[in-house]
Write a protein that holds these residues in place. Structure first.
Motif, PDB file in Angstrom:
ATOM      1  N   ARG A  73       0.830  -1.216   0.000  1.00 19.80           N
ATOM      2  CA  ARG A  73       0.000   0.000   0.000  1.00 19.80           C
ATOM      3  C   ARG A  73       0.861   1.262   0.000  1.00 19.80           C
ATOM      4  N   ARG A  81      -2.332   5.361 -10.471  1.00 23.81           N
ATOM      5  CA  ARG A  81      -3.110   4.117 -10.567  1.00 23.81           C
ATOM      6  C   ARG A  81      -2.766   3.318 -11.817  1.00 23.81           C
ATOM      7  N   GLU A 159      -7.765  -4.575  -7.737  1.00 26.99           N
ATOM      8  CA  GLU A 159      -9.189  -4.227  -7.557  1.00 26.99           C
ATOM      9  C   GLU A 159      -9.504  -3.990  -6.086  1.00 26.99           C
ATOM     10  N   ARG A 160      -9.040  -4.888  -5.236  1.00 26.14           N
ATOM     11  CA  ARG A 160      -9.332  -4.793  -3.796  1.00 26.14           C
ATOM     12  C   ARG A 160      -8.673  -3.558  -3.178  1.00 26.14           C
ATOM     13  N   ALA A 162      -7.634  -0.834  -4.725  1.00 26.12           N
ATOM     14  CA  ALA A 162      -8.207   0.387  -5.304  1.00 26.12           C
ATOM     15  C   ALA A 162      -9.539   0.701  -4.660  1.00 26.12           C
ATOM     16  N   SER A 163     -10.359  -0.332  -4.405  1.00 32.31           N
ATOM     17  CA  SER A 163     -11.670  -0.075  -3.792  1.00 32.31           C
ATOM     18  C   SER A 163     -11.508   0.392  -2.340  1.00 32.31           C
ATOM     19  N   GLU A 164     -10.490  -0.106  -1.654  1.00 34.63           N
ATOM     20  CA  GLU A 164     -10.250   0.340  -0.283  1.00 34.63           C
ATOM     21  C   GLU A 164      -9.629   1.738  -0.229  1.00 34.63           C
ATOM     22  N   ALA A 166     -10.362   4.119  -2.331  1.00 31.39           N
ATOM     23  CA  ALA A 166     -11.356   5.105  -2.811  1.00 31.39           C
ATOM     24  C   ALA A 166     -12.172   5.691  -1.678  1.00 31.39           C
TER      25      ALA A 166
END
Length: 166
Positions: A73, A81, A159-160, A162-164, A166
């Motif tokens: 992270r 991104r 995906e995981r 990026a969603s966290e 956001a």
């Protein structure tokens, strides 16, 4: 069980004959210590590595000690991104190479299935545990069955994260 781990981690053939006089004896802490002494101690696992590959012997080359390797992270926070998939794929391939005993991450094809590369159910859990450490995300035990290639796993991780983020 320690002997099994040591045998799996070694590149040399290992044969251990069972002493029939000891079969069926109840386990005791003293016998556990004796067994550990016979096989050289408990097994060790490789340290998780960052997305830039394994660190040098005692230094990452950037002023950090090996134990202070940044989480994925932290690395991704400094990247646009559009570069996340490449960085994550590098990290996934590096972890898989370490767990599977490959000399480098480049030896792993991103589209080849982990189990074709030599992954077993035991090493799948080890790789999953290292991925959890690297990403800071708890992954299910069957993640490598659901994402059987480094590129598929990379897509899920990106995906995981990026969603966290956001």
């Amino acid at each position: 069980m320690v002997g099994l781990w040591r045998a799996l981690a070694s590149e040399e053939p290992v044969v251990r004959l069972v002493d029939p006089s000891r079969v069926g004896e109840p386990a005791t802490p003293e016998k556990d210590e004796e067994a550990l002494g016979e096989c050289g101690g408990p097994p060790t696992t490789p340290e998780p590595v960052g997305v830039d590959g394994p660190p040098a012997d005692d230094d990452t080359g950037n002023g950090e000690s090996v134990g202070e390797q940044p989480e994925l992270r932290s690395v991704l926070a400094g990247l646009p991104r559009s570069q996340w998939p490449e960085a994550v794929l590098n990290g996934v391939r590096t972890l898989a190479a370490a767990v599977l005993g490959y000399d480098s991450a480049e030896a792993l094809d991103a589209e080849e299935e982990f189990f074709d590369l030599g992954l077993t159910s035991v090493t799948a859990l080890e790789l999953r545990d290292h991925l959890t450490t690297l990403t800071g995300v708890e992954w299910p035990a069957d993640v490598l069955y659901d994402c059987p290639t480094p590129s598929a796993l990379t897509e899920l991780v990106v995906e995981r994260l990026a969603s966290e983020a956001a």
